[in-house]
Design an enzyme around this catalytic site. Structure first.
Site, PDB file in Angstrom:
ATOM      1  N   ASN A  10     -64.044  19.705 -44.510  1.00 46.42           N
ATOM      2  CA  ASN A  10     -63.987  18.970 -45.434  1.00 46.42           C
ATOM      3  C   ASN A  10     -62.327  18.568 -45.651  1.00 46.42           C
ATOM      4  O   ASN A  10     -61.951  17.380 -46.015  1.00 46.42           O
ATOM      5  CB  ASN A  10     -64.286  19.474 -46.678  1.00 46.42           C
ATOM      6  CG  ASN A  10     -63.520  20.816 -46.893  1.00 46.42           C
ATOM      7  OD1 ASN A  10     -63.871  21.600 -46.143  1.00 46.42           O
ATOM      8  ND2 ASN A  10     -62.816  20.988 -48.176  1.00 46.42           N
ATOM      9  N   GLN A  24     -70.191  17.474 -45.997  1.00 46.09           N
ATOM     10  CA  GLN A  24     -69.476  16.210 -45.561  1.00 46.09           C
ATOM     11  C   GLN A  24     -70.035  15.755 -44.236  1.00 46.09           C
ATOM     12  O   GLN A  24     -69.818  14.253 -44.057  1.00 46.09           O
ATOM     13  CB  GLN A  24     -67.875  16.912 -44.902  1.00 46.09           C
ATOM     14  CG  GLN A  24     -67.199  17.284 -45.904  1.00 46.09           C
ATOM     15  CD  GLN A  24     -66.495  16.452 -46.963  1.00 46.09           C
ATOM     16  OE1 GLN A  24     -66.698  15.376 -46.559  1.00 46.09           O
ATOM     17  NE2 GLN A  24     -66.336  16.919 -48.083  1.00 46.09           N
ATOM     18  N   HIS A  59     -73.138  13.534 -54.386  1.00 46.63           N
ATOM     19  CA  HIS A  59     -72.037  12.907 -54.667  1.00 46.63           C
ATOM     20  C   HIS A  59     -70.831  12.427 -53.642  1.00 46.63           C
ATOM     21  O   HIS A  59     -70.384  11.753 -53.665  1.00 46.63           O
ATOM     22  CB  HIS A  59     -71.237  13.381 -55.680  1.00 46.63           C
ATOM     23  CG  HIS A  59     -70.191  14.461 -55.539  1.00 46.63           C
ATOM     24  ND1 HIS A  59     -68.944  14.308 -55.388  1.00 46.63           N
ATOM     25  CD2 HIS A  59     -70.466  15.711 -55.424  1.00 46.63           C
ATOM     26  CE1 HIS A  59     -68.294  15.374 -55.034  1.00 46.63           C
ATOM     27  NE2 HIS A  59     -69.176  16.099 -54.956  1.00 46.63           N
ATOM     28  N   CYS A 116     -61.233  20.700 -53.907  1.00 47.98           N
ATOM     29  CA  CYS A 116     -61.785  22.011 -54.735  1.00 47.98           C
ATOM     30  C   CYS A 116     -60.483  22.978 -54.707  1.00 47.98           C
ATOM     31  O   CYS A 116     -60.912  23.852 -55.142  1.00 47.98           O
ATOM     32  CB  CYS A 116     -62.901  22.693 -53.757  1.00 47.98           C
ATOM     33  SG  CYS A 116     -64.527  21.523 -53.835  1.00 47.98           S
TER      34      CYS A 116
END
Length: 390
Positions: free
Chosen positions: A153, A181, A203, A331
């Site tokens: 990611n 991803q 999402h 994150c």
């Protein structure tokens, strides 16, 4: 605004909103209820499960709907490891790569802290890639699970998942991959990948936040993390989010593409634009360093370190110029520490703190990326002129 933070989240697609809207309004039934409203909801849930299964090349019964990629990762890592140790107490180790998402890393550390598992960390090379030899070196007779993400990611490096899974299977060990991803960009056929579990999140695909799924191969042992009424075949209790499941399945169906290696689809166009953007940034910014694998990377991610700057200062200057991007994983927002992913790749901590990630969705244009590359050149120049603290 030029939005180059699609790895963090994507806008909700209109087709997805239209597909899920009935289950947020008139068709509000509980799929466990035995009346017409409930039966309509149950039919929608079954349809979403079938569509998701088709996108992943598996059976509908192998799909578990979750609240997102983080829950799917937790369920896979904790659920498989705990179930395997319950069947054989000698299975008390898990192996994860050094560049995993926190959802996998923290799940493994939980197993270590609370349940006494040992965590074996698989090193990566300077491109952030796990080799078959590196995985072989950490496997033990007590390894209960291997988890290596499909695509990173932060730097976009794609892992040789099929080869790694095959090695794990030679030792009788199930293999999980975080494909959050990769979804929409790389092939997700779980048979071709050879994985036993695979996590995705809506999402990142044009669905709303709060929905995801775990593929779990049939007969793979799993200890549920959420107990209750036995929904999702007893693997994840709680009234199902029907609208979310429909949204995820619709987004998966819309995003299906043969992937970068197939020579067609949006992934190829975006990869070409990405490469042009990388060349422009490297040519326009003295000292810029591309991070991640130069070729085996997501079509949608270009990541750099800009020595002599502060990554956060570059981000602020870019946003002032109308370009929105990030310094790495969303994150890890709020952390002042250098990225563990970059450190695992051997990048010096001071350089790692200058990292900036650009990630695109399928709507990005060549003109937008040309403008963004110019903004990067200007932003880095401005920050360097002010000094490393910006």
């Amino acid at each position: 605004m030029i939005f180059l933070d699609a790895a963090a989240t994507t806008p909700v697609r209109r087709e997805v909103l239209e597909a899920m809207w009935p289950y947020l309004s008139g068709e509000f039934g509980n799929p466990s209820s035995h009346h017409s409203l409930g039966e309509t909801a149950a039919a929608a849930l079954a349809g979403a499960r079938a569509a998701a299964a088709e996108a992943l090349g598996c059976r509908p019964g192998e799909i578990i709907f979750t609240s997102g990629g983080t829950e799917a990762d937790n369920l896979a890592v904790k659920g498989i490891a705990l179930a395997r140790r319950a069947a054989d107490p000698r299975l008390d180790r898990v192996a994860i790569s050094a560049v995993e998402h926190p959802a996998v890393q923290e799940s493994a550390l939980y197993l270590e802290r609370v349940h006494g598992f040992a965590v074996d960390v698989i090193p990566v090379d300077s491109f952030g890639q796990v080799t078959v030899e590196a995985l072989a070196a950490v496997l033990r007779p007590g390894t209960a699970l291997v988890s290596v993400m499909y695509a990173n990611n932060e730097v976009g490096t794609v892992q040789p998942v099929a080869r790694l899974a095959a090695l794990a299977h030679e030792h009788g060990i199930p293999f999980h991959t975080d494909a959050v991803q990769a979804a929409g960009w790389l092939p997700l056929d779980v048979g071709a990948l050879g994985v036993d579990a695979l996590s995705i999140s809506g999402h990142k695909l044009g669905a709303p936040k709060g929905n995801g799924a775990l593929f779990l191969r049939g007969r793979t042992r799993l200890e549920p993390l959420v107990h209750g009424g036995g929904q999702e075949r007893g693997r994840r209790s709680g009234t199902e989010n029907v609208a979310g499941a429909v949204a995820l399945a619709t987004a998966l169906t819309l995003a299906r593409t043969p992937g970068l290696g197939a020579g067609e689809g949006p992934a190829v166009r975006i990869a070409a634009l990405r490469d042009d953007f990388i060349r422009s940034v490297l040519a326009g910014v003295p000292g810029a360093v591309l991070t991640g694998h130069p070729g085996e990377r997501l079509p949608s991610v270009a990541s750099f370190c800009f020595p002599g700057t502060s990554g956060e200062s570059v981000l602020l200057e870019l946003e002032r110029q109308g370009v929105v991007c990030s310094s790495g994983s969303a994150c890890a927002a709020g952390s002042d520490e250098p990225s563990p992913v970059l450190l695992a790749m051997g990048i010096d901590a001071e350089v790692a703190q200058t990292a900036v990630r650009f990630s695109f969705d399928a709507t990005i244009t060549a003109a937008e990326l040309q403008e963004a590359a110019s903004a990067v050149r200007n932003a880095v120049g401005s920050v360097r002129a002010l000094g490393p603290t910006g």
